[in-house]
Design a protein around this motif. Sequence first.
Motif, PDB file in Angstrom:
ATOM      1  N   TRP A  58      33.805  30.317  48.730  1.00 48.75           N
ATOM      2  CA  TRP A  58      33.818  31.654  48.312  1.00 48.75           C
ATOM      3  C   TRP A  58      35.095  32.344  48.214  1.00 48.75           C
ATOM      4  CZ3 TRP A  58      34.463  36.227  51.405  1.00 48.75           C
ATOM      5  CH2 TRP A  58      35.181  35.893  52.653  1.00 48.75           C
ATOM      6  N   GLU A  59      35.099  33.338  47.480  1.00 53.15           N
ATOM      7  CA  GLU A  59      36.333  34.024  47.313  1.00 53.15           C
ATOM      8  C   GLU A  59      36.520  35.691  47.463  1.00 53.15           C
ATOM      9  OE1 GLU A  59      39.511  35.682  46.270  1.00 53.15           O
ATOM     10  OE2 GLU A  59      39.328  33.579  45.971  1.00 53.15           O
TER      11      GLU A  59
ATOM     12  N   THR B 226      37.999  38.292  46.876  1.00 61.47           N
ATOM     13  CA  THR B 226      38.280  39.280  46.203  1.00 61.47           C
ATOM     14  C   THR B 226      36.864  39.492  45.233  1.00 61.47           C
ATOM     15  OG1 THR B 226      39.479  38.020  44.561  1.00 61.47           O
ATOM     16  CG2 THR B 226      40.616  38.932  46.349  1.00 61.47           C
TER      17      THR B 226
ATOM     18  N   ASP C  85      42.138  44.256  44.140  1.00 62.64           N
ATOM     19  CA  ASP C  85      42.339  42.891  44.820  1.00 62.64           C
ATOM     20  C   ASP C  85      43.466  43.276  45.904  1.00 62.64           C
ATOM     21  OD1 ASP C  85      40.749  41.742  43.043  1.00 62.64           O
ATOM     22  OD2 ASP C  85      42.381  40.344  42.425  1.00 62.64           O
TER      23      ASP C  85
ATOM     24  N   ILE D 263      40.901  29.335  52.689  1.00 60.75           N
ATOM     25  CA  ILE D 263      40.675  30.239  51.720  1.00 60.75           C
ATOM     26  C   ILE D 263      41.707  31.586  52.002  1.00 60.75           C
ATOM     27  CG2 ILE D 263      38.865  32.258  51.358  1.00 60.75           C
ATOM     28  CD1 ILE D 263      36.924  30.137  51.983  1.00 60.75           C
TER      29      ILE D 263
ATOM     30  N   LYS E 133      44.544  30.703  45.426  1.00 61.41           N
ATOM     31  CA  LYS E 133      43.246  30.500  45.199  1.00 61.41           C
ATOM     32  C   LYS E 133      43.311  29.450  43.780  1.00 61.41           C
ATOM     33  CE  LYS E 133      42.607  34.556  42.023  1.00 61.41           C
ATOM     34  NZ  LYS E 133      41.675  35.788  41.895  1.00 61.41           N
ATOM     35  N   ASP E 134      44.219  29.485  43.073  1.00 62.90           N
ATOM     36  CA  ASP E 134      44.425  28.605  41.800  1.00 62.90           C
ATOM     37  C   ASP E 134      45.193  27.489  42.064  1.00 62.90           C
ATOM     38  OD1 ASP E 134      46.719  29.884  42.255  1.00 62.90           O
ATOM     39  OD2 ASP E 134      46.998  30.676  40.176  1.00 62.90           O
TER      40      ASP E 134
ATOM     41  N   ARG F 166      42.740  23.267  45.619  1.00 63.30           N
ATOM     42  CA  ARG F 166      41.813  24.221  46.049  1.00 63.30           C
ATOM     43  C   ARG F 166      40.368  23.757  45.516  1.00 63.30           C
ATOM     44  NH1 ARG F 166      39.547  26.891  48.351  1.00 63.30           N
ATOM     45  NH2 ARG F 166      39.774  29.130  48.207  1.00 63.30           N
TER      46      ARG F 166
END
Length: 504
Positions: free
Chosen positions: A415-416, A418, A425, A460, A465-466, A470
């Motif tokens: 899950w993310e 933002t 954000d 997380i 995130k990139d 990940r």
Amino acid sequence: MVFTHSLPLVPVPASVTAGEGRMPVTASTLVFGDSPAVAQLVEAVERRTGIRLATTDAAADAGVVLGVDTAADVPEGYTLSIADRAVITGADEAGLFYGVQTLLQLLREDDRGWGLLHADITDAPRFARRGIMLDVARHFFGVDDVKRYIDNASALKLNHLHLHLSDDQGWRIHIESWPKLTELASTTSANGDPGGFYTHDDYRAIVEHAASRHMIVIPEIDLPGHTHAIGVAYPELVEAPVLNDSLVSESARLGQPLPVAGETYTGWGVGHSSVRIHEERTYDFVRDVVRELAALTPGPYIHVGGDESLGTPQADFDLFAARATQIVVDAGKIPVAWHEMGSAENIAEGTIGQYWGNTVPQGTHAEEAARFVERGGGLIMSASNVSYLDMKYTEDFPLGLTWAAIIDVESSYAWEPTAVLDVPDTAILGIETPLWSETTKTMDEVEQLVFPRAAAQAEIAWSPKDAAERTWESFRERVGGLAPLWQSEGVNFHAAAEIPWSER
């Protein structure tokens, strides 16, 4: 990013290059530095290997060099280089501590003995706020257990500990000005299990230990609901229980008692309790409790709850939310509240919201959360269907609940923060992963639910995130490599079948 699965690093660093070879670690390996992290490293290596490293006053003689670069402007960041020697440089003391945690993950045993895998790492956190919660109200956990929780969470670079200190089942912190809270309302836990509470010295010991691991303690007194225990001690402060249909049916299904005014409550049901919102004495109580907690808590936050006040009329809830958050501000702290408190228009400016709805928001949850941003606060993301550590891994897992979801390790990772709410954000301060304790009586049981899913949440919160690594496939390999470290630290983790666990 250059990475190989031979580097079992969780959270994955912002930049890591794996080298060839290893640096031997033996009884002759010396450590240099003047930080508390030196002693923490020496003790951790001894627990893991049985080798007691010595320290030196000469950096040139040391195999491991720890230091802080005060000119670095990367809060909590660090660099780590391991070749012929290991050098960790923190941007601050927290960064040095986190660099040591990474070093410990690179300490491995093979046929040649113990060594540190060669690597070059530059690292810093994505979010400043990386939290974990422990519910000590439904079941009580003593000081040593909380310290153990802090140690294992901070090793994953989590840096906020939210202590849920009060609920319908018990009150867990002594308040000098309201002594009956611990005399009468702390004696039991859920299911009628033993209770307990923290003296001021106990609480200070927790706060001090957390600080030594660069972790901020956030105390929570849940208000105006989840307050049945207050009424056991001071009946004049709490309304009679509101027995909604869901509470009655769920209590019958579980074979649990319904709440009775003035009597300890040992069930799990929610939404039936409220303080008396139109009594001025209630605000005297809130003010006194906040004042004492603020004096005991060096961190900037006090959490005032606000969730599941199902029997409280909205106008009353709005009035209470405005007054309670302002009381926290007046005490010199920043109020934090569950997202429902965003339904009140006049919460204090700067109040931080904690979102515990689903990753696909239901009902008015998204609008309530957005209100905190509109009033100058930010949001902590604790999406219950992916981040609640008390949910079962599988339907037949012996511990945990299922009301939010069944959360296996992959679901916990995928899950993310933002992407859940329609807010900037920059409004997302970070995440917190909660452990509610209806089904956990011991720290061993807590750890079964927390690990390895807390590692997923930590990645997380910390890692870009990139980042190339990940991904679930990378994470499952890397977290599996932590098994020997967790075993040496006595972590009672769940050996989930989807993880390839390492033996060395």
